[in-house]
Design a protein around this motif. Structure first.
Motif, PDB file in Angstrom:
ATOM      1  N   UNK A  21       0.835  -1.211   0.000  1.00 32.26           N
ATOM      2  CA  UNK A  21       0.000   0.000   0.000  1.00 32.26           C
ATOM      3  C   UNK A  21       0.867   1.258   0.000  1.00 32.26           C
ATOM      4  N   UNK A  22       1.861   1.261   0.888  1.00 33.14           N
ATOM      5  CA  UNK A  22       2.721   2.448   0.972  1.00 33.14           C
ATOM      6  C   UNK A  22       3.451   2.671  -0.360  1.00 33.14           C
ATOM      7  N   UNK A 215     -13.952   6.676   1.547  1.00 29.23           N
ATOM      8  CA  UNK A 215     -13.073   5.787   0.791  1.00 29.23           C
ATOM      9  C   UNK A 215     -13.906   4.755   0.022  1.00 29.23           C
ATOM     10  N   UNK A 216     -14.917   4.227   0.725  1.00 26.24           N
ATOM     11  CA  UNK A 216     -15.768   3.202   0.128  1.00 26.24           C
ATOM     12  C   UNK A 216     -16.481   3.730  -1.118  1.00 26.24           C
ATOM     13  N   UNK A 229      -2.497   6.705  -0.732  1.00 29.26           N
ATOM     14  CA  UNK A 229      -1.885   7.852  -0.053  1.00 29.26           C
ATOM     15  C   UNK A 229      -2.543   8.061   1.308  1.00 29.26           C
ATOM     16  N   UNK A 230      -3.899   7.936   1.339  1.00 29.35           N
ATOM     17  CA  UNK A 230      -4.614   8.090   2.614  1.00 29.35           C
ATOM     18  C   UNK A 230      -4.132   7.033   3.613  1.00 29.35           C
ATOM     19  N   UNK A 231      -4.065   5.788   3.147  1.00 24.90           N
ATOM     20  CA  UNK A 231      -3.626   4.703   4.015  1.00 24.90           C
ATOM     21  C   UNK A 231      -2.223   4.971   4.554  1.00 24.90           C
ATOM     22  N   UNK A 236       1.522   6.304   8.951  1.00 29.65           N
ATOM     23  CA  UNK A 236       2.556   7.180   9.509  1.00 29.65           C
ATOM     24  C   UNK A 236       2.056   7.838  10.795  1.00 29.65           C
ATOM     25  N   UNK A 237       0.789   8.276  10.776  1.00 24.99           N
ATOM     26  CA  UNK A 237       0.227   8.921  11.965  1.00 24.99           C
ATOM     27  C   UNK A 237       0.227   7.935  13.131  1.00 24.99           C
ATOM     28  N   UNK A 238      -0.150   6.706  12.853  1.00 21.17           N
ATOM     29  CA  UNK A 238      -0.200   5.678  13.896  1.00 21.17           C
ATOM     30  C   UNK A 238       1.189   5.432  14.487  1.00 21.17           C
ATOM     31  N   UNK A 239       2.175   5.318  13.582  1.00 18.92           N
ATOM     32  CA  UNK A 239       3.536   5.061  14.053  1.00 18.92           C
ATOM     33  C   UNK A 239       4.058   6.256  14.860  1.00 18.92           C
TER      34      UNK A 239
END
Lengths: 255, 348
Positions: A21-22, A215-216, A229-231, A236-239
């Motif tokens: 995904x990234x 997204x759906x 890009x959203x994913x 990144x935000x989570x990390x």
């Protein structure tokens, strides 16, 4: 050695989708391909300059935060009550409190839709908060209960005996000691709520699109790598935020 | 000023009676041990005094004031728990300070109160340690300091030494006893260990199935048990069932002897209680001795235990010091048994 190798393989297996995904978020093609072709930030720009997406992200964040606060408070109190319950019925009620975990979300969504239209909560923000909390509270209960398994109740009695009232006992003794469970529950609740699609599809009113709904609907008519890009932004935000919080508070620090 | 009065205390759980009509007066400064098997109601009684269990009936008074309905945090008592119950996320200082802050002790006074309490239990210099960095004995000392710092009206001990190893337990008994005498605070001490009760208490309350069997000094409890249960539970006793007839005790098997001093004649089923160490072994021809045959010899280290059988078939256990120059009897040998009349007690 074998265990370490197995661990590595499982880790790769779990990480692979994320890597794909990234990587696809940077492709120059109009659809996600792996390995990516070329390198561009175009899809990130697409995401951040599209108010539909940014509004939806903001809405999801607010919704997840509010429902996390609600379900963490309710779930913690419920777990405390269940852990202290001596005698008959404890098992049955615990199972009942945890049952929404087993309930298909699509059925839950339908049931809530029918119920909300009678009480006038359909299409409201508070309706979504309640619906998400129904899904997330059992996880909080489960995790706080797990933490309470090694909690010595005589510590609370000691606090009371030393002159502390209910509030002082709860905030200075009980809560600090069950904090790892509460925090794990809250993080879980936030992720579940932020990611929730099925129930939200049933209950969200017009103009209340959350990020998963956005997204759906987006992927229904487009295959642009914007979603990659959203994913990537979410990962990144989570990390950057989630992992340090998790590591800092998940153990009781004595020092 | 801080005497404790329990009047008609009763606690039931459904149809289960945990404590039944318990009344007891504890004098100011007295240390009373509650002793009994598990489930006898001793811990429930202590928890009612602490306020964690509300009595079904009865009243609790401290210094004359009725505190039966006060919540635990307003009872001004210090409790020491079996599991220590220290706050694991606070330092020793934090643990001791907790109660002082909760009770709004003048902030200027707090540091000296903490220092005094830690000095009292011999833990000065441990202020910044966390509970998990201390041994079991040290943790229990912190628990003690935590309650002593509050200068409570009453100290409550809930089997505080059960989690310690045997040697430390014996040492801590004496420490707790001398500390309690030093501070002079009225104390209740729950235990199932009779040696602990006898070492630590001014008075022992023996409980069984929710009731007080007997309350008295350790000597009274041991030497003058009032019931079969007390005689059997405290130490060991030879209990011989029988009846009283014609001013003599007659065992079921037919062994007879004159009634002990002060015994009241009764035709009911009674038991004769005789402690194993109160019996002397003499030559079989000694006047007034009871002839018996030795059937078993067990060396217990510091003592030797003999099982002897009387002519009637009644069996007694006799315990003697293990000395190489004396009491060297062998199985099958004949001995004479002698005891002081006062030591043979008739119990209902």
């Amino acid at each position: 050695m074998i265990l370490a190798a197995a661990n590595l393989l499982i880790g790769l297996f779990l990480l692979a989708p994320m890597i794909v995904v990234v990587a696809t978020a940077f492709t120059t093609t109009n659809y996600p391909v792996f390995p990516p072709v070329g390198f561009t930030f175009k899809w990130f720009h697409e995401f951040l300059s599209n108010t539909d997406f940014t509004d939806a992200t903001q809405r999801s964040a607010v919704l997840a935060t509010v429902s996390t606060l609600l379900s963490t408070a309710l779930g913690t109190l419920s777990a405390l009550a269940l852990a202290r319950w001596r005698g008959r019925g404890q098992q049955a009620v615990t199972m009942f409190m945890l049952s929404p975990i087993l309930f298909p979300t699509i059925v839950l969504g339908l049931a809530l839709l029918v119920f909300y239209s009678r009480v006038g909560l359909s299409g409201t923000f508070i309706g979504l908060v309640i619906a998400h909390s129904v899904v997330t509270t059992p996880f909080v209960i489960r995790l706080v209960l797990a933490g309470l398994a090694e909690f010595d109740p005589s510590v609370e009695e000691a606090a009371r005996n030393l002159g502390a009232g209910w509030w002082r006992t709860f905030f200075l003794v009980t809560l600090p000691l069950i904090r790892p469970g509460v925090l794990a529950g809250a993080i879980f609740a936030f992720i579940l709520s932020f990611d929730e699609l099925v129930i939200t599809l049933f209950l969200a009113g017009p103009g209340m699109q959350t990020l998963p709904i956005r997204i759906y609907t987006f992927v229904e008519y487009s295959s642009a790598p914007t979603i990659s890009a959203i994913a990537t932004v979410l990962i990144v935000a989570w990390v950057a935020i989630g992992v340090p919080v998790y590591a800092r508070f998940l153990s009781i620090r004595h020092k | 000023m801080s005497d404790l009065q329990l009047q008609g205390l009763r606690k039931t759980y459904g149809t289960n009676v945990a404590v039944e009509n318990l009344s007891l007066d504890v004098r100011d400064g007295e240390m009373v041990a509650f002793l009994g098997p598990s489930g006898c109601g001793k811990t429930t009684t202590l928890r009612m005094v602490a306020g964690f269990v509300s009595p079904t009936a009865g009243t609790i008074r401290v210094g004359g004031a009725d505190i039966t309905d006060l919540p635990p945090n307003r009872r001004d008592m210090g409790m020491v728990f079996q599991s220590y119950a220290l706050f694991p996320h606070m330092t020793v200082r934090g643990n001791v300070a907790f109660g002082l802050k909760a009770r709004h002790v003048n902030a200027a006074e707090v540091p000296s109160r903490i220092a005094d309490a830690l000095k009292l239990v011999g833990l000065s210099g441990y202020e910044e340690r966390y509970p998990r960095e201390l041994s079991g004995g040290q943790q229990q000392r912190v628990a003690l300091a935590r309650v002593l710092a509050l200068r409570p009206k009453l100290l409550l001990f809930d089997e505080p030494l059960s989690n310690l190893d045997a040697k430390l337990r014996v040492q801590m008994r004496h420490e707790i006893r001398s500390l309690q005498k030093e501070v002079g605070i009225t104390s209740l001490f729950v235990t199932h260990d009779q040696e602990e009760a006898m070492t630590i208490a001014d008075r022992i309350v023996v409980m069984n199935v929710g009731r007080i069997e007997q309350a008295g000094t350790p000597d009274e409890i041991y030497d003058a048990p009032q019931t079969r249960f007390v005689a059997d539970f405290i130490g060991t006793a030879n209990l011989i069932p029988g009846q009283v007839a014609d001013g003599r005790f007659r065992s079921t098997r037919g062994f007879e002897l004159p009634l002990p001093d002060g015994a009241q004649a009764s035709a009911n089923e009674i038991v004769l209680s005789l402690r194993p160490e109160k019996i002397d072994m003499v030559a079989p021809e000694t006047p007034e001795s009871v002839v018996a045959t030795i059937t078993r010899v067990t060396k217990l280290g510091s003592t030797v235990e003999y099982a002897v059988t009387l002519a009637s078939g009644d069996t007694l256990v006799v315990q003697k010091q293990n000395r190489s120059d004396r009491n060297n009897h062998e199985v099958g040998g004949q001995v004479g048994l002698l005891w002081s009349r006062a030591d043979a007690r008739l119990l209902p």
